[in-house]
Design a protein around this motif. Structure first.
Motif, PDB file in Angstrom:
ATOM      1  N   VAL A  97     -57.396 -15.933  29.076  1.00  0.00           N
ATOM      2  CA  VAL A  97     -56.536 -15.569  27.935  1.00  0.00           C
ATOM      3  C   VAL A  97     -55.114 -16.778  28.540  1.00  0.00           C
ATOM      4  O   VAL A  97     -54.732 -16.266  29.547  1.00  0.00           O
ATOM      5  N   PHE A  98     -54.802 -17.921  27.207  1.00  0.00           N
ATOM      6  CA  PHE A  98     -53.966 -18.454  27.624  1.00  0.00           C
ATOM      7  C   PHE A  98     -52.151 -18.101  27.410  1.00  0.00           C
ATOM      8  O   PHE A  98     -52.613 -18.185  26.278  1.00  0.00           O
ATOM      9  N   ALA A  99     -51.060 -17.862  27.985  1.00  0.00           N
ATOM     10  CA  ALA A  99     -50.279 -17.310  28.024  1.00  0.00           C
ATOM     11  C   ALA A  99     -48.742 -19.095  27.726  1.00  0.00           C
ATOM     12  O   ALA A  99     -49.685 -19.944  28.163  1.00  0.00           O
ATOM     13  N   GLU A 100     -47.883 -19.264  27.179  1.00  0.00           N
ATOM     14  CA  GLU A 100     -47.083 -20.114  27.564  1.00  0.00           C
ATOM     15  C   GLU A 100     -46.066 -20.306  28.922  1.00  0.00           C
ATOM     16  O   GLU A 100     -46.375 -19.357  28.846  1.00  0.00           O
ATOM     17  N   ILE A 101     -45.802 -21.119  28.816  1.00  0.00           N
ATOM     18  CA  ILE A 101     -45.012 -21.254  30.180  1.00  0.00           C
ATOM     19  C   ILE A 101     -43.375 -21.935  29.336  1.00  0.00           C
ATOM     20  O   ILE A 101     -43.197 -21.739  27.888  1.00  0.00           O
ATOM     21  N   LYS A 102     -42.444 -21.337  30.111  1.00  0.00           N
ATOM     22  CA  LYS A 102     -40.758 -21.970  29.746  1.00  0.00           C
ATOM     23  C   LYS A 102     -40.311 -23.176  30.140  1.00  0.00           C
ATOM     24  O   LYS A 102     -40.985 -23.341  31.615  1.00  0.00           O
ATOM     25  N   VAL A 103     -39.955 -24.080  29.342  1.00  0.00           N
ATOM     26  CA  VAL A 103     -39.508 -25.176  30.177  1.00  0.00           C
ATOM     27  C   VAL A 103     -38.197 -24.799  31.417  1.00  0.00           C
ATOM     28  O   VAL A 103     -38.957 -26.158  31.451  1.00  0.00           O
ATOM     29  N   LYS A 104     -37.896 -24.731  30.574  1.00  0.00           N
ATOM     30  CA  LYS A 104     -36.742 -24.053  31.441  1.00  0.00           C
ATOM     31  C   LYS A 104     -36.869 -24.175  33.324  1.00  0.00           C
ATOM     32  O   LYS A 104     -36.972 -24.969  33.829  1.00  0.00           O
ATOM     33  N   ASP A 105     -38.314 -24.048  33.644  1.00  0.00           N
ATOM     34  CA  ASP A 105     -38.729 -23.433  34.821  1.00  0.00           C
ATOM     35  C   ASP A 105     -39.875 -23.549  34.895  1.00  0.00           C
ATOM     36  O   ASP A 105     -40.749 -23.739  36.129  1.00  0.00           O
ATOM     37  N   ILE A 106     -41.025 -23.901  34.146  1.00  0.00           N
ATOM     38  CA  ILE A 106     -42.193 -24.246  34.111  1.00  0.00           C
ATOM     39  C   ILE A 106     -43.266 -23.098  34.613  1.00  0.00           C
ATOM     40  O   ILE A 106     -44.101 -23.281  34.250  1.00  0.00           O
ATOM     41  N   ASN A 107     -42.357 -21.597  34.478  1.00  0.00           N
ATOM     42  CA  ASN A 107     -43.398 -20.723  34.888  1.00  0.00           C
ATOM     43  C   ASN A 107     -43.878 -19.710  34.099  1.00  0.00           C
ATOM     44  O   ASN A 107     -42.696 -19.910  32.857  1.00  0.00           O
ATOM     45  N   MET A 108     -44.651 -19.188  33.790  1.00  0.00           N
ATOM     46  CA  MET A 108     -45.751 -18.083  32.612  1.00  0.00           C
ATOM     47  C   MET A 108     -44.281 -17.312  32.057  1.00  0.00           C
ATOM     48  O   MET A 108     -43.248 -17.064  32.659  1.00  0.00           O
ATOM     49  N   ASP A 109     -44.218 -17.291  30.525  1.00  0.00           N
ATOM     50  CA  ASP A 109     -43.245 -17.049  29.845  1.00  0.00           C
ATOM     51  C   ASP A 109     -44.379 -15.127  29.494  1.00  0.00           C
ATOM     52  O   ASP A 109     -44.906 -14.947  28.915  1.00  0.00           O
ATOM     53  N   MET A 110     -43.155 -14.869  30.222  1.00  0.00           N
ATOM     54  CA  MET A 110     -43.367 -13.244  30.281  1.00  0.00           C
ATOM     55  C   MET A 110     -43.395 -12.123  28.544  1.00  0.00           C
ATOM     56  O   MET A 110     -44.725 -10.999  27.934  1.00  0.00           O
ATOM     57  N   GLU A 111     -42.640 -12.729  27.642  1.00  0.00           N
ATOM     58  CA  GLU A 111     -42.937 -12.409  26.530  1.00  0.00           C
ATOM     59  C   GLU A 111     -43.902 -12.732  25.220  1.00  0.00           C
ATOM     60  O   GLU A 111     -44.331 -11.808  25.067  1.00  0.00           O
ATOM     61  N   ASP A 112     -44.536 -13.712  25.855  1.00  0.00           N
ATOM     62  CA  ASP A 112     -46.424 -14.568  25.589  1.00  0.00           C
ATOM     63  C   ASP A 112     -47.408 -13.251  26.224  1.00  0.00           C
ATOM     64  O   ASP A 112     -48.296 -13.092  25.291  1.00  0.00           O
ATOM     65  N   VAL A 113     -46.839 -13.144  27.268  1.00  0.00           N
ATOM     66  CA  VAL A 113     -47.741 -12.540  28.009  1.00  0.00           C
ATOM     67  C   VAL A 113     -47.545 -11.129  27.262  1.00  0.00           C
ATOM     68  O   VAL A 113     -49.151 -10.959  27.218  1.00  0.00           O
ATOM     69  N   PHE A 114     -46.812 -10.096  26.735  1.00  0.00           N
ATOM     70  CA  PHE A 114     -46.572  -9.211  26.847  1.00  0.00           C
ATOM     71  C   PHE A 114     -47.251  -8.967  25.145  1.00  0.00           C
ATOM     72  O   PHE A 114     -48.369  -8.662  24.677  1.00  0.00           O
ATOM     73  N   ASN A 115     -47.209 -10.027  24.284  1.00  0.00           N
ATOM     74  CA  ASN A 115     -48.085 -10.497  23.359  1.00  0.00           C
ATOM     75  C   ASN A 115     -49.462 -10.069  22.444  1.00  0.00           C
ATOM     76  O   ASN A 115     -49.878 -10.475  22.206  1.00  0.00           O
ATOM     77  N   LYS A 116     -49.755 -10.666  23.855  1.00  0.00           N
ATOM     78  CA  LYS A 116     -51.476 -11.127  24.030  1.00  0.00           C
ATOM     79  C   LYS A 116     -51.653  -9.786  25.377  1.00  0.00           C
ATOM     80  O   LYS A 116     -53.164 -10.838  24.981  1.00  0.00           O
ATOM     81  N   ILE A 117     -51.181  -8.723  25.548  1.00  0.00           N
ATOM     82  CA  ILE A 117     -51.618  -7.900  25.819  1.00  0.00           C
ATOM     83  C   ILE A 117     -52.725  -7.314  25.250  1.00  0.00           C
ATOM     84  O   ILE A 117     -52.200  -7.146  24.167  1.00  0.00           O
ATOM     85  N   THR A 118     -53.665  -6.796  25.354  1.00  0.00           N
ATOM     86  CA  THR A 118     -54.653  -5.783  24.305  1.00  0.00           C
ATOM     87  C   THR A 118     -55.835  -4.636  25.487  1.00  0.00           C
ATOM     88  O   THR A 118     -54.926  -4.766  25.910  1.00  0.00           O
ATOM     89  N   ARG A 119     -56.612  -4.549  24.292  1.00  0.00           N
ATOM     90  CA  ARG A 119     -57.126  -2.754  25.147  1.00  0.00           C
ATOM     91  C   ARG A 119     -57.920  -4.030  26.131  1.00  0.00           C
ATOM     92  O   ARG A 119     -58.269  -3.439  26.894  1.00  0.00           O
ATOM     93  N   LYS A 120     -58.546  -4.699  25.712  1.00  0.00           N
ATOM     94  CA  LYS A 120     -59.373  -5.492  27.114  1.00  0.00           C
ATOM     95  C   LYS A 120     -58.858  -6.084  28.402  1.00  0.00           C
ATOM     96  O   LYS A 120     -59.192  -6.555  28.843  1.00  0.00           O
ATOM     97  N   THR A 121     -57.700  -6.336  28.062  1.00  0.00           N
ATOM     98  CA  THR A 121     -56.361  -6.967  29.565  1.00  0.00           C
ATOM     99  C   THR A 121     -57.078  -6.106  30.215  1.00  0.00           C
ATOM    100  O   THR A 121     -56.665  -5.573  30.425  1.00  0.00           O
ATOM    101  N   LYS A 122     -57.504  -7.096  31.475  1.00  0.00           N
ATOM    102  CA  LYS A 122     -57.759  -6.239  32.745  1.00  0.00           C
ATOM    103  C   LYS A 122     -56.624  -6.501  33.886  1.00  0.00           C
ATOM    104  O   LYS A 122     -56.551  -5.897  35.101  1.00  0.00           O
ATOM    105  N   ALA A 123     -56.440  -7.811  33.364  1.00  0.00           N
ATOM    106  CA  ALA A 123     -55.429  -9.151  34.915  1.00  0.00           C
ATOM    107  C   ALA A 123     -54.535  -9.704  34.413  1.00  0.00           C
ATOM    108  O   ALA A 123     -54.628  -9.852  33.013  1.00  0.00           O
ATOM    109  N   VAL A 124     -53.649  -9.590  35.048  1.00  0.00           N
ATOM    110  CA  VAL A 124     -52.657 -10.615  35.023  1.00  0.00           C
ATOM    111  C   VAL A 124     -52.491 -11.524  35.772  1.00  0.00           C
ATOM    112  O   VAL A 124     -52.374 -11.159  37.261  1.00  0.00           O
TER     113      VAL A 124
END
Ligand code: PLP
Length: 381
Positions: A97-124
């Protein structure tokens, strides 16, 4: 002047160490230099368990196996990463499941990770882009009460720190690359950190690492014959490669300091163009963190400027490159049902990011030549 994009750096000790390996006659895995590398790494990184692997791709595959990712499980990772990060999940039947990055540092946007967590999420799987760490505090706070593994893709992050901890040692698993294009190299090669001291997990890791056998127990004299005991593959690198890596790790600080000089010259030269609105971001090193200065990137405000920049720099003998085709925009991403508009920030970065020449042996003169030409082009935009 011709400025290549990258130049392989050797410390001068590699041949001597390779010769030592040849003299031992033990050129397969788990030889003298594998042991030396493991020892120096456990000390530098302050970890207990590191497995040397044939690549970072294989380290991630091992981690995904150890996390027991199965069909129906979801794993969140950035789209702006190398295909290996997602392939490891696909190979076990899991769903990336693909999450967004922040343009500021090209690293994963943790808010978007939060929005994408479901009951099926097993790892990040956070990828630390360019040697600068993701916001690991935000991630660990978020996963604090969840039964979700963190697997760091620290392929580019060896010898970097997030606050005072080495990248790769912050999650449940950490994966490094020593591929010939990285800062510290063995040619092909990688490493897997396993955090925590669950003996069952460590034993499974040995079995997976040793082609599904209990060979490690045999080497340690705990059984008198080894045989097939579980799932596994061939993940141990030749000791010849570990001899090369040992030389590089001995020079780790020297390599980092040389790259820092280049990074700082670039950084001072191009920061202004963010204020001028031509660039949206450039490589940066957050206060009190430590980068290994793996690469230097700049993100343009539009694709036309990026194209023009690459073309004119090329005409002047300077090789500059874009980076990943974001996974969600790739042929495989499309097959998985993604469309470009699903991750607009990542799509923009995929189209507008360029990387400048950066290598350990780069001289100040070469660096200033790149800067002079880059500034000349930027000034005309
Ligand atoms: C280089 C890289 C890999 C792959 O590493 P190998 O050692 O070549 O398998 C994986 N992920 C990222 C982010 C990388 O930069």
């Amino acid at each position: 002047m011709e400025i290549p994009f990258n130049k392989t750096y050797f410390t001068g000790k590699e041949l001597e160490y390779i010769e030592n390996v040849l003299n031992t006659g033990h050129v397969s895995g788990d030889g003298v230099y594998t042991k030396k590398v493991k020892k120096i790494l456990t000390s530098i990184l302050n970890v207990e368990n590191i497995f040397m692997t044939t690549s970072c791709t294989h380290a991630i595959e091992m981690a995904v196996m150890l996390a027991d990712i199965k069909r129906g499980d979801e794993v969140i990772l950035p789209s702006f990463t190398f295909p290996s990060t997602a392939n490891a999940v696909i190979l076990r039947g899991g769903t990336p499941v693909f999450a967004e990055i922040k343009v500021k540092d090209i690293n994963m946007d943790m808010e978007d990770v939060f929005n994408k967590i479901t009951r099926k999420t097993k790892a990040v799987i956070p990828t630390h882009y360019g040697g600068t760490g993701c916001d690991m505090d935000a991630l660990s706070n978020m996963l604090h009460e969840e039964d979700i593994w963190t697997i760091e893709d620290a392929a580019q992050g060896f010898f970097s720190k997030y606050k005072d901890k080495p990248l790769g040692t912050l999650g449940n698993f950490g994966c490094y690359s020593f591929h010939g294009t990285k800062n510290y190299i063995s040619g092909e090669g990688g490493g897997l950190i396993i955090n925590g001291s669950d003996p069952e997990m460590i034993e499974r890791a040995h079995i997976i690492h040793q082609k599904g056998t209990n060979r490690t127990k045999f080497i340690n004299g705990k059984v008198d014959k080894y045989s097939w005991v579980g799932e596994g593959s061939s993940y141990a690198p030749s000791d010849i490669l570990m001899a090369v890596l040992y030389a590089q790790i001995e020079s780790a600080e020297h390599i980092r300091i040389n790259r820092k000089k280049i990074h700082n010259l670039y950084s001072n030269a191009f920061n202004d163009y963010i204020n001028k609105g031509i660039l949206l971001s450039i490589s940066n090193e957050p206060d009190n963190w430590q980068s290994n200065y793996h690469l230097f990137y700049m993100v343009f405000d539009d694709e036309y400027k990026k194209e023009k920049f690459i073309k004119v720099m090329g005409e002047r003998g300077i090789s500059v490159y874009t980076h990943y085709v974001p996974l969600h925009m790739s042929e495989m991403g499309m097959k998985l049902g993604y469309r470009e508009k699903d991750l607009p920030k990542t799509s923009h970065v995929g189209r507008t990011l360029v990387r400048l020449p950066m290598y350990t042996s780069m001289s100040e003169e070469e660096c200033l030549y790149v800067i002079e030409n880059a500034v000349d082009i930027l000034e005309r935009f």
